[in-house]
Design an enzyme around this catalytic site. Structure first.
Site, PDB file in Angstrom:
ATOM      1  N   TYR A  49      -3.205  34.075 -14.521  1.00  0.00           N
ATOM      2  CA  TYR A  49      -2.209  33.219 -13.859  1.00  0.00           C
ATOM      3  C   TYR A  49      -2.148  33.457 -12.348  1.00  0.00           C
ATOM      4  CZ  TYR A  49      -0.079  31.102 -18.044  1.00  0.00           C
ATOM      5  OH  TYR A  49       0.165  30.362 -19.176  1.00  0.00           O
ATOM      6  N   HIS A 115      -0.831  26.904 -23.771  1.00  0.00           N
ATOM      7  CA  HIS A 115      -1.331  26.679 -22.417  1.00  0.00           C
ATOM      8  C   HIS A 115      -2.467  25.669 -22.501  1.00  0.00           C
ATOM      9  CE1 HIS A 115      -3.054  27.356 -18.433  1.00  0.00           C
ATOM     10  NE2 HIS A 115      -4.223  27.293 -19.051  1.00  0.00           N
ATOM     11  N   GLU A 126     -10.836  29.049 -16.111  1.00  0.00           N
ATOM     12  CA  GLU A 126     -10.136  29.616 -17.274  1.00  0.00           C
ATOM     13  C   GLU A 126     -11.089  29.858 -18.450  1.00  0.00           C
ATOM     14  OE1 GLU A 126      -6.837  26.941 -17.901  1.00  0.00           O
ATOM     15  OE2 GLU A 126      -5.811  27.633 -16.085  1.00  0.00           O
TER      16      GLU A 126
HETATM   17  N1  UDP Z   1       6.847  28.791 -16.453  1.00  0.00           N
HETATM   18  C1  UDP Z   1       8.068  29.456 -16.390  1.00  0.00           C
HETATM   19  N2  UDP Z   1       9.061  28.932 -15.612  1.00  0.00           N
HETATM   20  C2  UDP Z   1       8.915  27.784 -14.895  1.00  0.00           C
HETATM   21  C3  UDP Z   1       7.680  27.121 -14.938  1.00  0.00           C
HETATM   22  C4  UDP Z   1       6.665  27.651 -15.729  1.00  0.00           C
HETATM   23  O1  UDP Z   1       8.255  30.492 -17.028  1.00  0.00           O
HETATM   24  O2  UDP Z   1       9.859  27.363 -14.214  1.00  0.00           O
HETATM   25  C5  UDP Z   1       5.753  29.343 -17.271  1.00  0.00           C
HETATM   26  C6  UDP Z   1       5.485  28.537 -18.552  1.00  0.00           C
HETATM   27  O3  UDP Z   1       5.107  29.444 -19.585  1.00  0.00           O
HETATM   28  C7  UDP Z   1       4.335  27.655 -18.111  1.00  0.00           C
HETATM   29  C8  UDP Z   1       3.548  28.598 -17.201  1.00  0.00           C
HETATM   30  O4  UDP Z   1       4.560  29.340 -16.509  1.00  0.00           O
HETATM   31  O5  UDP Z   1       3.607  27.179 -19.209  1.00  0.00           O
HETATM   32  C9  UDP Z   1       2.643  27.950 -16.201  1.00  0.00           C
HETATM   33  O6  UDP Z   1       3.389  27.003 -15.453  1.00  0.00           O
HETATM   34  P1  UDP Z   1       2.797  25.548 -15.161  1.00  0.00           P
HETATM   35  O7  UDP Z   1       3.697  24.908 -14.157  1.00  0.00           O
HETATM   36  O8  UDP Z   1       1.354  25.652 -14.840  1.00  0.00           O
HETATM   37  O9  UDP Z   1       3.024  24.783 -16.567  1.00  0.00           O
HETATM   38  P2  UDP Z   1       1.968  24.284 -17.663  1.00  0.00           P
HETATM   39  O10 UDP Z   1       0.711  23.875 -16.947  1.00  0.00           O
HETATM   40  O11 UDP Z   1       1.751  25.423 -18.627  1.00  0.00           O
HETATM   41  O12 UDP Z   1       2.640  23.113 -18.346  1.00  0.00           O
HETATM   42 MG    MG Z   2      -0.422  24.934 -15.604  1.00  0.00          MG
END
Ligand code: UDP
Ligand code: MG
Length: 137
Positions: A49, A115, A126
């Site tokens: 991440y 994810h 990834e």
């Molecule tokens: N996440 C979180 N708080 C937030 C936004 C994201 O804990 O406010 C976590 C959540 O598990 C998410 C991951 O961080 O899936 C990665 O964030 P992203 O914005 O990339 O979301 P995704 O692509 O997984 O939908």
């Molecule tokens: Mg994401």
């Protein structure tokens, strides 16, 4: 033909719904090109991440992602990246459409079951993070 990385996160593995989640990918025409169950260290989760390292949720997120086993998969099919995102649903399950994985299995915006890569460049990074060329044959 496109490939994307999918992860069944620790919350969903604990709920014993690996099979249910995988069947949704298959029913939507995605194929599993590679798959394994692993348990990441905190450092490995931080590396995965790394794009989020400045975000306020980075430390909590990487604790969560290293709290237990996950299932990592390479999904393949036509438009696999977008199709996977559609099957997953919105990041926050409160906003996820009915019938999506996150609507049905996620607990909250962090513990959100799955994810999925969001673009070709992130998919390439990834997939290579978890799988060698030999594992993808
Ligand atoms: N996440 C979180 N708080 C937030 C936004 C994201 O804990 O406010 C976590 C959540 O598990 C998410 C991951 O961080 O899936 C990665 O964030 P992203 O914005 O990339 O979301 P995704 O692509 O997984 O939908
Ligand atoms: Mg994401």
């Amino acid at each position: 033909m496109e490939r994307t990385l999918s992860i069944i996160k620790p919350d969903a593995v604990k709920k014993n719904v690996i099979g249910e989640i995988i069947s949704r990918f298959e029913k939507n025409g995605l194929r599993i090109a590679a798959m394994k169950k692993i348990w990441m260290t905190k450092e490995e989760a931080k590396g995965f991440y790394i794009v989020h390292k400045e975000r306020p949720f980075y430390d909590d997120l990487t604790d969560f992602m290293s709290e237990g086993p996950i299932v990592v998969m390479v999904l393949e099919g036509k438009g696999a990246i977008a199709k996977n995102r559609e099957i997953m649903g919105a990041t926050n399950p409160a906003n996820a459409a009915p019938g999506t994985i996150r609507k049905d299995f996620a607990e909250n915006i962090e513990r959100n079951a799955v994810h999925g890569s969001d673009a070709p460049e992130t998919a390439a990074f990834e997939i290579a993070y978890f799988f060698s060329a030999l594992e993808l044959l």
